[in-house]
Scaffold this active site. Structure first.
Site, mmCIF file in Angstrom:
data_model
loop_
_atom_site.group_PDB
_atom_site.id
_atom_site.type_symbol
_atom_site.label_atom_id
_atom_site.label_comp_id
_atom_site.label_asym_id
_atom_site.label_seq_id
_atom_site.Cartn_x
_atom_site.Cartn_y
_atom_site.Cartn_z
ATOM 1 N N ASP A 84 22.008 65.056 55.389
ATOM 2 C CA ASP A 84 21.252 65.165 54.186
ATOM 3 C C ASP A 84 20.096 65.832 54.486
ATOM 4 O O ASP A 84 19.288 65.358 55.489
ATOM 5 C CB ASP A 84 20.939 63.317 54.019
ATOM 6 C CG ASP A 84 20.017 63.058 52.774
ATOM 7 O OD1 ASP A 84 19.549 64.349 52.361
ATOM 8 O OD2 ASP A 84 19.669 62.107 52.372
ATOM 9 N N LYS A 171 21.529 96.644 52.511
ATOM 10 C CA LYS A 171 22.410 97.834 52.018
ATOM 11 C C LYS A 171 21.977 99.096 52.453
ATOM 12 O O LYS A 171 20.950 99.390 52.429
ATOM 13 C CB LYS A 171 21.979 97.787 50.192
ATOM 14 C CG LYS A 171 22.667 96.305 49.621
ATOM 15 C CD LYS A 171 22.490 96.640 48.368
ATOM 16 C CE LYS A 171 22.858 95.287 47.341
ATOM 17 N NZ LYS A 171 24.288 95.425 47.432
ATOM 18 N N GLU A 205 22.391 93.143 35.617
ATOM 19 C CA GLU A 205 23.516 92.414 36.034
ATOM 20 C C GLU A 205 24.376 92.167 34.559
ATOM 21 O O GLU A 205 23.686 91.922 33.563
ATOM 22 C CB GLU A 205 23.180 90.898 36.507
ATOM 23 C CG GLU A 205 22.181 91.030 37.902
ATOM 24 C CD GLU A 205 21.936 89.841 38.103
ATOM 25 O OE1 GLU A 205 22.655 89.210 39.048
ATOM 26 O OE2 GLU A 205 20.717 89.356 37.947
ATOM 27 N N HIS A 229 13.925 91.614 45.318
ATOM 28 C CA HIS A 229 14.872 92.693 45.387
ATOM 29 C C HIS A 229 13.921 93.875 44.711
ATOM 30 O O HIS A 229 13.831 95.009 45.362
ATOM 31 C CB HIS A 229 15.987 92.652 44.418
ATOM 32 C CG HIS A 229 16.981 91.606 44.823
ATOM 33 N ND1 HIS A 229 17.039 90.974 46.140
ATOM 34 C CD2 HIS A 229 18.090 90.962 44.196
ATOM 35 C CE1 HIS A 229 17.916 90.058 46.404
ATOM 36 N NE2 HIS A 229 18.503 90.002 45.184
ATOM 37 N N LYS A 325 19.891 89.901 32.828
ATOM 38 C CA LYS A 325 21.318 89.168 32.954
ATOM 39 C C LYS A 325 21.940 89.538 31.452
ATOM 40 O O LYS A 325 21.243 89.435 30.598
ATOM 41 C CB LYS A 325 21.336 87.783 33.143
ATOM 42 C CG LYS A 325 20.684 87.425 34.740
ATOM 43 C CD LYS A 325 21.011 85.977 35.140
ATOM 44 C CE LYS A 325 20.702 85.833 36.361
ATOM 45 N NZ LYS A 325 21.749 86.325 37.200
#
Length: 478
Positions: A84, A171, A205, A229, A325
């Site tokens: 927990d 990346k 996205e 990002h 998105k």
């Protein structure tokens, strides 16, 4: 090299999709110590065998080329504890038996649990030197909460043993920005306000909020993507040459960029930003439902902001930052547009119709670099030289064995290399600018503009998108 990993949030999507597969690859390539151990920790009441049964098919799905021997070898190194994370004693008890080893604790959990978890780690002895701590972004949800996390955790562990992740920095294509910028005279000579017209940074996205409703209802696109990002990409593009590639020299220059960002004010909020939320639509011919946040949530799924860096190199150059998105495709790109030539000699095309030189860094889904130039076509029938756009493909094949970004970040943290991690003053500076945007939106009462899933954001987003991206009203959904 540290040899023990406490992985909190082990049953979560991030751990199952990326972290464990990354560890599997590192193990298979012989890059982890022979006695490397992983303790997986989460709230679910499994035992180790049950956790292995859950993880095994996920590993097989994520890494279909991995051998059964490598998967079995990784599972042998993993034991599971139910814990927990709001209970300090529960966390301490779950780690105390391994603190005699060189431990790294990875918190793949919501930031609201960072403080209680770290207090438990400290109580159990897992933050004492030489132990290290890896924290997933975001660090808080605004300047105030970020400061509380940084200051409180700083009571238990030194800054030089904290590794704050933004996986984009792992990346290869993002790291290549440094090589291209500082390793080539051609780019070094023109990388300033005298030659660059504008910079676009787009992180699009095609997926929706799916599965992250609770988190996203509190954050939205600005806090989720721009704060982390996109601002990290902006720093890579805009920072001054560091004195060396030493971690702190690079991070010093990134902080200078963030501190030079001009705060957004309410007077210019409508001109310099746009926010939207996707409605029902379709992507690749598949229907997509509208995003319906909980009652009272005003979060956006699309954010476009024009940022200005008030320093010598970038004064007057707009940086258009866009994320959303349920856009037509998944892509991350940086587009650097150069100013037109000073004196135009050619009849065709006319100066106003000439395509400017552009350098495009495509970071995902494929990694490549394109340079757009103008080239001559000898046209004697026109009595003059005619110019046509010429696209130069500069990409280098990366091979089939491409690293997951988390592989590089794991190795660097295990070995104590901070270069690709975010320092505390970076976090503070990033949140200070993001807060200015959020405050300007609130003061200006900037509306949420609807856009159908499968389009490039609201209609007025076109001013923020790079050329080559379809206009929002085109209905493109391929």
């Amino acid at each position: 090299m540290h040899d023990t990993l406490f992985l909190f949030g082990a049953t979560g999507d991030l751990a199952q999709r990326y972290l464990f597969p990354s560890l599997l690859r590192l193990l298979g390539d012989g890059l982890l110590p022979e006695d490397f151990r992983i303790r997986a920790l989460a709230l679910s009441g499994h035992d180790t065998e049950a956790f292995h049964d859950i993880l095994r098919p996920r590993l097989q799905q994520a890494m279909p080329m991995a051998s059964q021997g490598d998967i079995a070898s990784l599972l042998r190194r993993i034991d599971y504890r139910s814990v927990d994370l709001r209970d300090v004693d529960s966390v301490a008890a779950a780690v105390s038996d391994l603190v005699d080893r060189r431990c790294v604790s990875y918190l793949a959990i919501p930031p609201g649990l960072y403080i209680s978890t770290c207090e438990g780690l400290a109580k159990g002895g897992a933050l004492a030197a030489p132990a290290r701590l890896m924290l997933e972004k975001p660090i808080g949800s605004d300047s105030e909460s970020a400061e509380e996390i940084i200051t409180t955790i700083g009571q238990w562990i030194d800054e030089d043993r904290v590794f704050r992740l933004d996986h984009y920095l792992g990346k290869a294509a993002v790291q290549n920005l440094i090589a291209l910028r500082f390793g080539n005279t051609l780019l070094e000579a023109v990388w300033n306000r005298n030659y660059i017209e504008s910079v676009h940074i787009l992180v699009a996205e095609s997926e929706g909020v799916d599965g992250r409703d609770a988190y996203y209802a509190r954050s939205g696109a600005l806090r989720d993507m721009v704060q982390s990002h996109i601002l990290q990409l902006l720093c890579m593009v805009a920072m001054e040459p560091p004195a060396s590639l030493e971690a702190d020299r690079i991070r010093d220059e990134k902080v200078k960029v963030l501190r030079a960002l001009r705060p957004l004010d309410a007077k210019h909020a409508a001109r310099d930003s746009v926010r939207g939320r996707y409605t029902a639509g379709s992507i690749n011919g598949q229907p997509a439902q509208a995003y319906q946040p909980p009652e009272g949530s005003d979060v956006e799924t699309f954010a476009g902001v024009t940022a200005h860096i008030d320093n010598w190199r970038w004064s007057g150059v707009p940086f258009h930052l866009v994320t959303g998105k349920r856009l037509p495709e998944r892509t991350t790109r940086v587009v650097v547009t150069l100013k037109p030539v000073t004196h135009w000699l050619f009849e065709r095309p006319q100066r106003a119709q000439a395509a400017p030189n552009r350098l495009v860094f495509q970071l995902q889904p494929q990694e490549n670099i394109e340079l757009g130039l103008m080239s001559s076509l000898a046209g004697p029938e026109w009595g003059a030289l005619e110019l046509q756009p010429l696209e130069l493909e500069l990409s280098v094949p990366t091979g089939l064995h491409r690293r997951i970004a988390y592989e590089r970040l794991f190795l660097d943290a295990f070995n104590g290399n901070h270069t690709l991690f975010v320092r505390d003053d970076e976090v503070r500076a990033a949140w200070a600018w993001i807060d200015s945007v959020a405050d300007a939106w609130k003061a200006a009462n900037l509306p949420l503009e609807p856009y159908p899933a499968g389009q490039w954001g609201p209609a007025n987003a076109v001013d923020f998108l790079p050329q080559g991206v379809d206009a929002p009203d085109s209905g493109a959904s391929e």
